[in-house]
Design an enzyme around this catalytic site. Structure first.
Site, PDB file in Angstrom:
ATOM      1  CG  ASP A   1      29.672  -0.181  -4.846  1.00  0.00           C
ATOM      2  OD1 ASP A   1      28.963  -1.022  -5.406  1.00  0.00           O
ATOM      3  OD2 ASP A   1      29.285   0.495  -3.859  1.00  0.00           O
TER       4      ASP A   1
ATOM      5  CG  ASP B   1      25.782  -1.658  -7.845  1.00  0.00           C
ATOM      6  OD1 ASP B   1      26.258  -2.754  -8.208  1.00  0.00           O
ATOM      7  OD2 ASP B   1      25.296  -1.479  -6.713  1.00  0.00           O
ATOM      8  CD  GLU B   2      31.353  -4.220  -6.812  1.00  0.00           C
ATOM      9  OE1 GLU B   2      32.252  -5.047  -6.586  1.00  0.00           O
ATOM     10  OE2 GLU B   2      30.344  -4.081  -6.086  1.00  0.00           O
TER      11      GLU B   2
END
Length: 418
Positions: free
Chosen positions: A15, A114-115
């Site tokens: 993350d 974002d992950e």
């Protein structure tokens, strides 16, 4: 629980911390660790939501993700930015490309902007142990983009995600095994702290006397299945850390996949008329997504969130219909019925519509009382026009009224400015 034969691969879930804030900091040559930064959805609305903050903004000024713009104090050190979604997506793709230097592309599953999940099997000969590889990827992202990250590792995607959310987001890196589940996962309370359990399910489990994840793991499986169906089965096994999903498949926590669309409104909505406009627009988007996947659904779900002025709260209701559908009108009228039955005049700030209990569109049964085939055909024609000429090529008249949101969203990515 016997874990023999269960998936046991070196899976990492990475993350990007404060991703949007880190991106704008890099873009403007700022130090994400030293400058109080907030990314705000829209400067034109005082009630606009905060999408991301830097660590200093959170620690010193107590502003966090989901705060409102009007809550941000006037201070000369604070830097505010609107989102640049096209840049954020470009950065996400660039970071994914960097990760592909360490593992094959098929070993990467992008979970969100974002992950990502990454299967580190076989990295020993090139980069060292999976743990060393994961930490090297973190260092490379920080060195090249000045974007800090957190990594959770586990033998499957679920445990990697839990290690990330419950441990690594505080420490930067955490690795869990099946043997860690009783010690690290079972004490977790409230239940909504566990990925996959929302507030509503937490309340239902609390009503059964289940307060912790350990209580869920040691509950009677037959009783959970009787009350919640397949969801109860999944909750039970997830509490033991068991997940049979393959990399790239969704971690299913609520039965079958669904098509949903939610909207945090830019202002409070006070009238049924305005709210019904948003219901129609969200129903249109849900129907379009279902048609794109050649799916139809029998259960329509409506969620309404009240304004802070009402003390928060809201309701979530579902209704199953006779025949699976992906027709906007049918989804909308079902939502409208649920809304009329449960709404008591409160101020609304958040609306969510979804379609579940899915089947192939090819198997949809025709209704002898309605000309469903023409409505379905019209939906696909409208979709093709929008795909070719843009999402606003065809809009319903109500979308041009004051309550409409689709015209404003058309020039955005993910609801935010490009």
């Amino acid at each position: 629980m016997n874990y023999e034969g269960m998936p046991n691969k070196p899976i990492m879930c990475i993350d990007m911390k404060c991703f949007y804030a880190s991106c704008v900091a890099m873009l403007h040559g700022l130090d994400i660790l030293k400058i109080p930064i907030a990314v705000v959805a829209n400067f034109d609305h005082p009630g606009s939501i905060v999408l991301a903050v830097s660590p200093l903004m959170r620690e010193k000024f107590k502003i966090k993700t989901s705060s409102r713009r009007w809550e941000i104090p006037k201070h000369p050190d604070i830097r505010l930015f609107e989102p640049k979604m096209s840049f954020f997506i470009q950065m996400s793709m660039t970071i994914t490309k960097l990760i592909s230097n360490y593992v094959p592309v098929e070993a990467i599953h992008v979970y969100s902007v974002d992950e990502s999940f990454v299967d580190l099997t076989g990295t020993e000969k090139l980069w060292g142990s999976p743990e060393e590889t994961a930490k090297e990827i973190q260092r490379a992202i920080l060195d090249q983009f000045n974007v800090p990250s957190a990594v959770g590792m586990g033998p499957n995607m679920l445990i990697a995600k839990l290690a990330l959310d419950l441990d690594a987001k505080r420490t930067g890196f955490a690795q869990w095994t099946y043997e860690d589940i009783p010690k690290k996962l079972w004490p977790v309370r409230p239940l909504s702290e566990m990925w996959g359990i929302g507030k509503r399910m937490e309340a239902n489990l609390n009503a059964m006397g289940i307060q912790t994840v350990g209580g869920l793991a040691n509950a009677d499986l037959a009783e959970l299945e009787k009350r919640f169906g397949i969801i109860g089965n999944q909750l039970y096994y997830h509490a033991w850390g068991i997940d049979l999903s393959k990399l790239g498949e969704p971690l299913i926590t609520n039965g079958a996949l669904s098509f949903g669309k939610g909207q945090m409104l830019m202002r409070d909505y006070h009238t049924r008329k305005e709210i019904s406009v948003v219901l129609l627009e969200l129903s249109e988007e849900v129907a379009r997504r279902a048609r794109h996947a050649k799916k139809a659904g029998r259960t329509v779900n409506l969620g309404i969130g009240y304004s802070k002025d009402e003390g928060g709260g809201g309701f979530s209701k579902s209704r199953s219909i006779d025949f699976a559908t992906n027709i906007t009108k049918k989804i909308y009228t079902t939502c409208l019925d649920l809304f009329k039955e449960n709404y008591r005049g409160q101020t609304v700030r958040n609306i969510y519509v979804s379609l579940t209990n899915l089947a192939s569109d090819a198997t949809v049964q025709l209704d002898i009382f309605e000309d469903v085939s023409k409505q379905r055909e019209l939906g696909y024609v409208m979709d093709s026009i929008r795909n070719r000429f843009g999402s606003t090529a065809i809009l319903r008249a109500r979308s041009y009224t004051e309550g409409g949101i689709m015209k404003d969203r058309s020039g955005k990515i993910g609801g935010h400015k490009k």
